[in-house]
Design an enzyme around this catalytic site. Structure first.
Site, PDB file in Angstrom:
ATOM      1  N   GLY A  77      -5.662  -4.394   7.296  1.00  0.00           N
ATOM      2  CA  GLY A  77      -6.855  -3.467   7.402  1.00  0.00           C
ATOM      3  C   GLY A  77      -7.829  -3.343   8.393  1.00  0.00           C
ATOM      4  O   GLY A  77      -8.097  -2.243   9.145  1.00  0.00           O
TER       5      GLY A  77
ATOM      6  N   THR B 247      -0.655   1.795   6.840  1.00  0.00           N
ATOM      7  CA  THR B 247      -0.457   0.462   6.191  1.00  0.00           C
ATOM      8  C   THR B 247      -0.247  -0.804   6.882  1.00  0.00           C
ATOM      9  O   THR B 247       0.324  -0.721   7.903  1.00  0.00           O
ATOM     10  CB  THR B 247       0.730   0.627   5.232  1.00  0.00           C
ATOM     11  OG1 THR B 247       0.810  -0.710   4.324  1.00  0.00           O
ATOM     12  CG2 THR B 247       2.054   0.981   5.585  1.00  0.00           C
ATOM     13  N   GLY B 248      -0.882  -1.869   6.420  1.00  0.00           N
ATOM     14  CA  GLY B 248      -1.157  -3.059   7.341  1.00  0.00           C
ATOM     15  C   GLY B 248      -2.419  -3.732   7.357  1.00  0.00           C
ATOM     16  O   GLY B 248      -3.060  -3.710   6.304  1.00  0.00           O
TER      17      GLY B 248
ATOM     18  N   GLY C  49     -10.961  -2.180   3.012  1.00  0.00           N
ATOM     19  CA  GLY C  49      -9.870  -2.093   4.057  1.00  0.00           C
ATOM     20  C   GLY C  49     -10.010  -0.645   4.822  1.00  0.00           C
ATOM     21  O   GLY C  49     -10.980  -0.096   4.725  1.00  0.00           O
ATOM     22  N   ASP C  50      -8.968  -0.270   5.618  1.00  0.00           N
ATOM     23  CA  ASP C  50      -8.772   0.820   6.225  1.00  0.00           C
ATOM     24  C   ASP C  50      -8.330   1.964   5.470  1.00  0.00           C
ATOM     25  O   ASP C  50      -8.625   3.027   5.543  1.00  0.00           O
ATOM     26  CB  ASP C  50      -7.826   0.793   7.353  1.00  0.00           C
ATOM     27  CG  ASP C  50      -6.282   0.397   6.763  1.00  0.00           C
ATOM     28  OD1 ASP C  50      -6.214  -0.369   5.917  1.00  0.00           O
ATOM     29  OD2 ASP C  50      -5.348   1.083   7.339  1.00  0.00           O
TER      30      ASP C  50
ATOM     31  N   ARG D  34     -14.833  -6.680  -0.185  1.00  0.00           N
ATOM     32  CA  ARG D  34     -13.914  -6.289   1.294  1.00  0.00           C
ATOM     33  C   ARG D  34     -13.403  -4.748   0.931  1.00  0.00           C
ATOM     34  O   ARG D  34     -12.667  -4.554  -0.105  1.00  0.00           O
ATOM     35  CB  ARG D  34     -12.762  -7.261   1.325  1.00  0.00           C
ATOM     36  CG  ARG D  34     -12.043  -6.740   2.778  1.00  0.00           C
ATOM     37  CD  ARG D  34     -10.792  -6.274   2.250  1.00  0.00           C
ATOM     38  NE  ARG D  34      -9.890  -6.109   3.714  1.00  0.00           N
ATOM     39  CZ  ARG D  34      -8.960  -5.171   3.619  1.00  0.00           C
ATOM     40  NH1 ARG D  34      -8.414  -4.677   2.496  1.00  0.00           N
ATOM     41  NH2 ARG D  34      -8.028  -5.170   4.772  1.00  0.00           N
TER      42      ARG D  34
ATOM     43  N   THR E  37       0.811  -1.279  -0.148  1.00  0.00           N
ATOM     44  CA  THR E  37      -0.127  -0.086   0.016  1.00  0.00           C
ATOM     45  C   THR E  37       0.889   1.218   0.143  1.00  0.00           C
ATOM     46  O   THR E  37       1.978   1.141   0.642  1.00  0.00           O
ATOM     47  CB  THR E  37      -0.892  -0.082   1.271  1.00  0.00           C
ATOM     48  OG1 THR E  37      -1.794  -1.117   1.188  1.00  0.00           O
ATOM     49  CG2 THR E  37      -1.701   1.273   1.504  1.00  0.00           C
TER      50      THR E  37
END
Ligand code: ASP
Length: 393
Positions: free
Chosen positions: A307, A304-305, A283-284, A281, A253
């Protein structure tokens, strides 16, 4: 299979997706395997739990007190958390490609700031550069969903007035970050998703592409590896080519934070999400307060990671709140969220965080995080290996 990006015309039925999916089905690899949760965390204990615990231990568990990565920073970018690059396994060419990619993005943002542009335009330019670079999981080079498609998320936020815009699950916008900016500036909304977001971007003149534009061999291999891993391939070859590859390629990301001549902060994040994620889906990254946040007086942050963890932990907003209501400085607040709180929820990742005075930190609970920053004197620093990032001790 390659076609050139098409501009101004939205294709409602990309033909390449069924072809790719059919190939995978023929190879016995493509069943709809839901993206596994990152769970295992207790959410209330003292120590990191679940997958994060092992990774933290392997990485030498960043624990201790926070300290800023750098001062006098005007712009910073990240290219994802994770373990994509190990010093002893990375060729000089590959190292150079990543450093160049990050530095090019910084330069794209710098160009905007140098000519008096604002921080929003700077972070947009930096993220566009990373979206166009196939090494990163955003725009060209985005990861695949479980059914071999691409669904992209992005958001942008302006610190001066908390204006924000985001798109989620877009499938045809060439540069999702510009679509997010359009939502912020040209719609009454904050977050548009799916076809509506693609259509809005196209109607406003953004370049649109067919799904195959996002394709890269590395991401395809990562999807196949993830399928094998989910299918329980326990052979030595399978373990090497699936588990490791899936992990390595899962992240990537991109994001940017900046402060401009008027000391206004801005942040932006863009992603293809997680390899093998369920279609639909989100994510964050497109969620304000989770993947992206900017508020003058506190912080510009891009995450990043994993989510789901950043969503549940309201990661970037919490950094801001800890500064505003808890009196913490940027490094202490970012450290508290990334290293102390989020791993307890069972996931890992990192954040770039910049305050209005130019204090910058990039704490992460993942083994490493690719990032780069520009200081007031024009110096660009790139950090791509885990041993280049401060261990927070
Ligand atoms: N946070 C992104 C997501 O969950 C993925 C990443 O940063 O690697 O969609």
């Amino acid at each position: 299979m390659r076609t050139r990006p098409r501009t101004g015309k939205l294709l409602s039925r990309p033909w390449t997706l069924p072809v790719l999916a059919a190939a995978a089905v023929a190879a016995g690899l493509l069943t709809t395997v839901p993206y596994g949760t990152t769970g295992g965390g207790r959410g209330d204990g003292d120590a990191p739990a679940g997958p994060a615990a092992g990774r933290l231990a392997a990485a030498g568990a960043p624990q201790g007190k926070a300290r800023p990565d750098a001062r006098h920073v005007v712009l910073a970018v990240h290219g994802g958390a994770g373990t994509a690059l190990q010093r002893d396994e990375t060729s000089p060419e590959r190292e150079k490609a990543y450093r160049d990619g990050l530095a090019d993005a910084v330069r794209a943002g710098k160009k905007v700031l140098d000519r008096g542009g604002d921080s929003v335009s700077a972070v947009e330019a930096a993220v566009r550069s990373l979206e166009d670079n196939p090494l990163f999981n955003a725009g060209k080079g985005a990861v695949f969903t479980a059914d071999a498609g691409h669904e992209l998320d992005a958001s942008i936020m302006r610190g001066s007035d908390l204006a924000a815009g985001a798109v989620a699950g877009v499938r045809h916008v060439r540069n999702p970050i510009s679509a997010a900016r359009l939502v912020m500036e040209k719609s009454p909304h904050v977050l548009l998703a799916g076809e509506g977001a693609d259509g809005f971007a196209a109607r406003n003149g953004l370049a649109t592409v067919t799904q195959d534009y996002y394709w890269t061999q590395a991401r395809w291999d990562a999807l196949m590896a993830a399928k094998k891993k989910a299918g329980g391939d326990r052979s030595a070859a399978g373990a090497r080519s699936s588990a490791a590859l899936a992990d390595e390629q899962a992240k990537g990301t991109v994001g940017a934070v900046a402060r401009d001549g008027k000391r206004n902060l801005a942040a932006a994040t863009s992603t293809g999400g997680l390899t093998n994620k369920m279609s639909g889906r989100i994510g964050d990254s497109p969620v304000v307060g989770a993947g992206t946040y900017a508020k003058n007086g506190t912080v510009a942050a891009s995450a990043t990671g994993d989510g789901e963890i950043f969503l549940r932990g309201a990661a970037t907003a919490t950094i801001s709140h800890l500064m505003e209501f808890g009196g913490k400085d940027v490094a202490a607040a970012a450290y508290e969220v990334l290293v102390k709180r989020l791993p307890k929820l069972g996931g890992d990742g990192g954040v770039i965080a910049l305050d209005g005075r130019g204090t910058f930190d990039a704490p992460h609970s993942s083994e490493g995080m690719l990032h780069a920053y520009l200081t007031e004197d024009g110096t660009i620093v790139t950090k791509i290996f885990p041993d280049e990032t401060p261990p927070n001790t």
